[in-house]
Design an enzyme around this catalytic site. Structure first.
Site, PDB file in Angstrom:
ATOM      1  CG  HIS A 176      -1.935  -1.044   1.269  1.00  0.00           C
ATOM      2  ND1 HIS A 176      -1.664  -2.299   1.769  1.00  0.00           N
ATOM      3  CD2 HIS A 176      -3.224  -1.062   0.855  1.00  0.00           C
ATOM      4  CE1 HIS A 176      -2.750  -3.042   1.668  1.00  0.00           C
ATOM      5  NE2 HIS A 176      -3.705  -2.327   1.128  1.00  0.00           N
ATOM      6  CG  ASP A 247      -4.118  -5.590  -4.024  1.00  0.00           C
ATOM      7  OD1 ASP A 247      -5.171  -4.997  -3.712  1.00  0.00           O
ATOM      8  OD2 ASP A 247      -3.334  -6.061  -3.176  1.00  0.00           O
TER       9      ASP A 247
END
Length: 336
Positions: A176, A247
């Site tokens: 992230h 993702d």
């Protein structure tokens, strides 16, 4: 081709246009879209009224630190709590994995969510983003509990989505926030991190989510941009014929492909059937990026639609559910 995020508790006018844009196959809901069970049920109904019954609605309802819908739903323990039980009673841990999955899936189906991105079958080896989300550090244990979780999801009327292929648990960085590089040789990855994926695929999972991790022994691109990982390993070696999902393209580690358009094309060109554009800020460009593209994975995405589920009232009038909830929520006390 795209699963998008929306901003708030209700659909904005421009988001209504997004739902019917060519190439948009679904919406992924987050905590920002949730105020109560009644509110989110109404939001899902409004999405379907515009986009149709075949439109996908998904959520990350793993339990533990990643549970987007909380008030009014069972507070699910993290998967690591089930893995901790395995050491003293493997059979009980397997039952708990099935029960956890069934409770999660049946609650989500009762409000109209098609699927949760679950289970996490990464290894519990210290990754900052994975943490308690993983069952266990031992590949054999993670595989056995992962298979049990898939069975429970199927019993709850929900497709299963393994993540994050080929394994995010053995690298320290959080994708992230930063690029993550796993330098281990393929044979080590195949022997360890791939084992839960391979064994769960044998249990007939419907989808696999790719990791944004780079494995330079295989490819210099993150796995979700890699034809070698998707076409050669996942589809060729493991025989997976379900949906392949990226993702989120907004994550820092996805930035190696450049612009939003480059990220969308990179995933689709590598063989992803569904690309996640989770933040509203990137959705308009992502929709522009798929204009004119053929969607070869549409049939694979169709099986992600949830089976007919119980109403919430029918679900709560179920003594078996009460027993399952008592058992899985007891794991919170063990954690404490």
């Amino acid at each position: 081709m795209l699963m998008i995020g929306i901003a708030g508790l209700e659909l904005a006018p421009h988001e209504r246009d997004w739902l019917v844009a060519p190439g948009v196959a679904g919406v992924l809901l987050f905590a920002r879209n949730f105020a109560s069970r009644e509110q989110v049920s109404g939001l899902i109904e409004s999405i379907r009224a515009i986009a149709g019954e075949d439109f996908l609605v998904a959520v990350d309802q793993e339990g533990g630190p990643v549970q987007r819908f909380r008030d009014g739903f069972t507070r699910l323990p993290p998967l690591a709590a089930i893995g901790a039980v395995y050491g003293r009673d493997p059979d009980d841990a397997i039952r708990l994995a099935e029960e956890h999955a069934w409770v999660m899936a049946s609650e989500m189906r009762a409000i109209g969510v098609d699927f949760s991105f679950a289970p996490v079958v990464d290894l519990a080896r210290g990754n900052a983003a994975i943490g308690l989300r993983a069952f266990h550090a031992d590949p054999a244990v993670a595989a056995e509990l992962g298979q049990a979780y898939v069975r429970g999801m199927h019993l709850g009327g929900m497709a299963a989505v393994l993540k994050h292929f080929p394994g995010h648990g053995s690298v320290a960085a959080d994708t992230h926030k930063a690029q993550a590089i796993d330098p281990r040789p393929l044979e080590t990855i195949r022997r360890e991190d791939l084992r839960p994926f391979a064994e769960c695929i044998e249990a007939r999972v419907e989808a696999v989510m790719m990791a944004h991790v780079v494995y330079p022994s295989v490819d210099e691109q993150p796995a979700g941009y890699s034809r070698r990982w998707i076409q050669t390993v996942l589809r060729g070696e493991l025989g997976f014929d379900g949906a392949v999902i990226s993702d989120d393209i907004s994550m820092a580690a996805a930035g190696v492909a450049g612009t939003v358009t480059g990220r969308v094309h990179g995933h689709l060109d590598a063989g992803c059937d569904l690309v996640l554009a989770c933040f509203p800020e990137v959705v308009a460009e992502a929709i522009d990026a798929v204009k004119g593209r053929h969607a070869p994975g549409a049939a694979r995405l169709a099986v992600l639609r949830g089976a007919i589920g119980s109403t919430w009232e029918g679900l709560t009038d179920n003594p078996q559910r009460d027993r399952f909830i008592a058992r899985i929520t007891a794991l919170h006390r063990e954690e404490a």
